[in-house]
Write an enzyme that holds these catalytic residues in place. Structure first.
Site, PDB file in Angstrom:
ATOM      1  N   LYS A  19      21.052 -33.348   3.684  1.00  9.56           N
ATOM      2  CA  LYS A  19      21.439 -31.942   3.526  1.00  9.56           C
ATOM      3  C   LYS A  19      21.959 -31.371   4.838  1.00  9.56           C
ATOM      4  O   LYS A  19      23.018 -30.733   4.879  1.00  9.56           O
ATOM      5  CB  LYS A  19      20.244 -31.109   3.041  1.00  9.56           C
ATOM      6  CG  LYS A  19      20.608 -29.649   2.746  1.00  9.56           C
ATOM      7  CD  LYS A  19      19.385 -28.783   2.570  1.00  9.56           C
ATOM      8  CE  LYS A  19      18.735 -28.470   3.903  1.00  9.56           C
ATOM      9  NZ  LYS A  19      17.638 -27.481   3.789  1.00  9.56           N
ATOM     10  N   ASP A  49      20.463 -27.356  -1.209  1.00  5.75           N
ATOM     11  CA  ASP A  49      19.139 -26.887  -0.805  1.00  5.75           C
ATOM     12  C   ASP A  49      18.406 -26.358  -2.035  1.00  5.75           C
ATOM     13  O   ASP A  49      18.856 -26.549  -3.167  1.00  5.75           O
ATOM     14  CB  ASP A  49      19.253 -25.812   0.284  1.00  5.75           C
ATOM     15  CG  ASP A  49      19.835 -24.507  -0.245  1.00  5.75           C
ATOM     16  OD1 ASP A  49      20.354 -24.481  -1.390  1.00  5.75           O
ATOM     17  OD2 ASP A  49      19.768 -23.502   0.478  1.00  5.75           O
TER      18      ASP A  49
END
Length: 212
Positions: free
Chosen positions: A120, A138
């Site tokens: 991420k 997220d």
């Protein structure tokens, strides 16, 4: 959710916010890398408060490395998990200096090799600092993708792959920002603000609220 609905969803999001940006404050790829690393399980507001004090003092790998772990901790101690984050950032700075000429690499593989940098974080840096059409998923984006039906999936990677496949190419570069902002301010976790939602009529969520 079909292709026509997705096209309309992202058209509306773009029309409402043509030039979305991250809420993390940064002025270089390295500052963004540090800020995103600090943002894990923390708010952008909290990270910005810390980096406003840190970056004027140290905003290069060499300068932060010179602070040392304890010196860095003194700037980020208000952020969750600051002990491990400080250690990872110091190690990452050393690797950037030794392996990358103090520059932030522009590939996911090289970024993920840095301590404290997962998929991420790497995707955020690639997208925001280097303009690559990748998707950083997220908790907000995971929730929005599943709740709306844009890209339902059981895992973060599953959602990421579906978003990359389903989102029309013209929207891919900015889609990360639109979705995270939508999840942060409208499609919130406990009680989504459906009556204030730009895409409420296109969303597949069955339990829509009258919250604004």
């Amino acid at each position: 959710m079909n292709a026509a609905k997705r096209l309309e969803i992202f058209t509306r999001l773009r029309d409402d916010n043509p030039h979305p940006v991250t809420e993390l404050e940064y002025s270089s790829p390295f500052e963004l890398l540090v800020a995103v690393t600090l943002s894990a399980q923390a708010t952008d507001v909290g990270v910005n408060k810390a980096t406003r004090k840190l970056f004027p003092v140290a905003n290069t790998p060499e300068a932060i490395l010179a602070l040392g772990v304890d010196g860095l901790k003194s700037y980020i101690k208000t952020i969750g998990l600051y002990n491990s984050k400080a250690e990872n950032i110091i190690k990452a700075c050393r690797m950037l200096i030794e392996l990358h000429g103090s520059e932030v690499p522009e590939t996911r593989e090289a970024l993920e090799a840095l301590p404290g940098v997962g998929r991420k974080t790497a995707n955020v840096v690639l997208n925001t600092a280097f303009g690559q059409a990748v998707m950083a998923v997220d908790t907000h984006i995971f929730r929005v993708s599943n709740r709306t039906g844009i890209a339902p999936g059981k895992t973060v990677l599953d959602v990421e792959k579906k978003l990359m496949r389903f989102i029309p190419k013209e929207f891919l570069l900015d889609a990360h920002h639109w979705l995270i902002l939508h999840g942060r301010y409208v499609c919130i976790a406990r009680k989504p603000r459906c009556m204030s939602c730009l895409i409420e009529d296109l969303c597949d969520y069955r339990d829509k609220t009258d919250s604004t």
